[in-house]
Design a protein around this motif. Structure first.
Motif, short mmCIF file in Angstrom:
data_model
loop_
_atom_site.label_atom_id
_atom_site.label_comp_id
_atom_site.label_asym_id
_atom_site.label_seq_id
_atom_site.Cartn_x
_atom_site.Cartn_y
_atom_site.Cartn_z
N LYS A 42 0.84 -1.21 0.00
CA LYS A 42 0.00 0.00 0.00
C LYS A 42 0.87 1.26 0.00
CE LYS A 42 -4.01 -1.93 2.45
NZ LYS A 42 -4.81 -1.84 3.70
N ALA A 43 1.93 1.24 0.81
CA ALA A 43 2.84 2.39 0.86
C ALA A 43 3.55 2.59 -0.47
CB ALA A 43 3.85 2.18 1.99
N LYS A 103 10.42 -8.71 3.14
CA LYS A 103 11.31 -7.57 2.93
C LYS A 103 12.41 -7.91 1.94
CE LYS A 103 10.66 -4.97 7.21
NZ LYS A 103 11.34 -4.36 8.39
N LEU A 104 12.89 -6.90 1.26
CA LEU A 104 13.91 -7.02 0.23
C LEU A 104 15.24 -7.48 0.83
CD1 LEU A 104 13.94 -6.33 -2.87
CD2 LEU A 104 14.93 -4.14 -2.23
N PHE A 105 15.97 -8.31 0.08
CA PHE A 105 17.30 -8.73 0.51
C PHE A 105 18.25 -7.53 0.51
CE2 PHE A 105 15.51 -12.79 -0.02
CZ PHE A 105 16.38 -13.75 0.49
N SER A 106 19.25 -7.57 1.37
CA SER A 106 20.15 -6.42 1.55
C SER A 106 21.03 -6.17 0.33
CB SER A 106 21.04 -6.64 2.78
OG SER A 106 21.80 -7.83 2.64
N ASP A 107 21.18 -7.16 -0.55
CA ASP A 107 22.05 -6.98 -1.72
C ASP A 107 21.35 -6.30 -2.89
OD1 ASP A 107 20.37 -9.03 -2.42
OD2 ASP A 107 21.93 -10.39 -3.11
N ARG A 108 20.07 -5.97 -2.75
CA ARG A 108 19.36 -5.30 -3.83
C ARG A 108 19.46 -3.79 -3.70
NH1 ARG A 108 16.06 -7.94 -7.26
NH2 ARG A 108 16.57 -6.05 -8.45
N SER A 156 11.95 1.21 -2.13
CA SER A 156 11.11 0.58 -1.12
C SER A 156 11.81 -0.65 -0.56
CB SER A 156 9.76 0.16 -1.71
OG SER A 156 8.99 -0.57 -0.76
N ALA A 157 11.52 -0.97 0.71
CA ALA A 157 12.03 -2.19 1.32
C ALA A 157 11.14 -3.38 1.01
CB ALA A 157 12.13 -2.01 2.84
N LEU A 158 10.03 -3.14 0.32
CA LEU A 158 9.13 -4.21 -0.10
C LEU A 158 9.87 -5.20 -1.00
CD1 LEU A 158 6.22 -5.41 -0.52
CD2 LEU A 158 6.01 -3.83 -2.45
N ASN A 159 9.79 -6.49 -0.67
CA ASN A 159 10.49 -7.47 -1.48
C ASN A 159 9.85 -7.62 -2.87
OD1 ASN A 159 12.45 -9.35 -2.13
ND2 ASN A 159 11.41 -11.06 -1.14
N TYR A 187 13.76 6.46 -11.18
CA TYR A 187 13.66 5.05 -10.79
C TYR A 187 13.46 4.18 -12.03
CZ TYR A 187 11.91 0.87 -8.35
OH TYR A 187 11.72 -0.40 -7.88
N ARG A 188 14.56 3.71 -12.59
CA ARG A 188 14.55 2.84 -13.76
C ARG A 188 15.70 1.84 -13.62
NH1 ARG A 188 10.94 6.01 -13.93
NH2 ARG A 188 10.11 7.16 -15.73
N THR A 189 15.53 0.66 -14.18
CA THR A 189 16.60 -0.34 -14.24
C THR A 189 16.66 -0.91 -15.64
OG1 THR A 189 15.06 -2.06 -13.49
CG2 THR A 189 16.44 -1.02 -11.81
N LYS A 190 17.80 -1.46 -16.02
CA LYS A 190 17.97 -2.07 -17.33
C LYS A 190 17.77 -3.58 -17.21
CE LYS A 190 21.08 -2.26 -21.31
NZ LYS A 190 22.40 -1.84 -21.85
N LYS A 191 16.91 -4.13 -18.03
CA LYS A 191 16.59 -5.55 -17.94
C LYS A 191 16.84 -6.25 -19.28
CE LYS A 191 15.28 -5.45 -13.68
NZ LYS A 191 16.04 -6.18 -12.64
N SER A 192 17.14 -7.55 -19.21
CA SER A 192 17.37 -8.32 -20.42
C SER A 192 16.46 -9.54 -20.53
CB SER A 192 18.83 -8.79 -20.45
OG SER A 192 19.15 -9.55 -19.30
#
Length: 262
Positions: free
Chosen positions: A80-81, A122-127, A134-137, A233-238
């Motif tokens: 929700k957040a 929750k998201l892993f610390s390596d991300r 967000s900390a949302l996994n 907020y963007r990432t490159k994906k393959s």
């Protein structure tokens, strides 16, 4: 672990127009192949009322195994957040209206490791690439094993965090593979499973109009579906690659699903 066997027979029923007094009906049957089996597409026209046409897709059965990730109140609240922060919506629940199917690969060759990545709330610390957002996994609605076994990880109509800008209208399908996040190595069994799953989802949710690969997501920025408010907020994906997407699209071309940017 609970297993649901979902039958796709008569899965997609589309009715256009209506007729009060139906007497004469003509049918035309076309046989297609999906998941290694024959499937029938039956088009029925009411000759007394040509505007009344019914298209029925009869498809083979599909097995979906429920293997839930952790999705308690904490994850719901974080979702929700996320919706408020990134999409600007105040919501009472995290239900979505599915409009897009997004296909992925996990970049890991192990099913167990892939599942364990998605399971915690929750998201892993390596991300570090996405944790600031967000900390949302991260999550997905489905995870497909190398042998083609399909697992449902969460309710199909709940929002998962799997694609920037589009989460609020998409169903995410992860495939175990994509070694090193570079190699297009998804198996023939996964291809068949994706084709069957796309057919199932389109039959269950007529609101679905698009199917894209994760690597194509930025082509959706100028469409009505894009909601991301953070321009940085963007990432490159393959994943899962043009070759895999081309094969899936060819196999489900009769569903008339639009691609990225359309």
């Amino acid at each position: 672990m609970k297993m649901n066997r979902i039958l796709l027979s008569l899965s997609a029923l589309l009715i256009m127009g209506c007729a009060n007094d139906v007497k004469n009906i003509e049918t035309k049957t076309q046989v297609i192949e999906t998941q290694g089996k024959e499937a029938k597409v039956i088009e029925t026209t009411v000759t007394d009322a040509p505007s009344a046409k019914v298209s029925i897709v009869e498809a083979p059965s599909i097995e979906i195994i429920d293997k839930p990730i952790d999705f308690g109140q904490e994850r719901i609240d974080m979702t929700k957040a996320y919706i408020k922060k990134h999409y600007g919506f105040e919501v009472d629940n995290i239900e979505i209206e599915p409009k897009i199917i997004v296909l992925h690969w996990t970049a890991d060759m192990s099913f167990d490791k892939s599942f364990k990545r998605l399971k915690p709330q929750k998201l892993f610390s390596d991300r570090k690439d996405i944790v600031k957002a967000s900390a949302l996994n991260v999550s997905a609605h489905f995870l497909i094993k190398r042998d083609g076994t399909i697992y449902r990880l969460m309710p199909e109509n709940w929002m998962a965090r799997h694609v920037i800008g589009l989460n609020y209208s998409t169903i995410g399908v992860e495939n175990v593979g994509g070694k090193g996040n570079k190699k297009d190595d998804l198996t023939p069994e996964q291809l068949k499973a994706n084709i069957a799953l796309v057919r199932y989802l389109k039959g269950k949710y007529p609101t679905i109009s698009h199917m894209i690969g994760h690597h194509e997501y930025r082509k959706m920025e100028n469409t009505e579906f894009w909601l991301e408010r953070d321009k940085g907020y963007r990432t490159k994906k393959s994943d899962p690659g043009d070759a895999f997407m081309s094969k899936v699209r060819k196999a489900v071309s009769d569903l008339n699903l639009s691609g990225a940017g359309k």
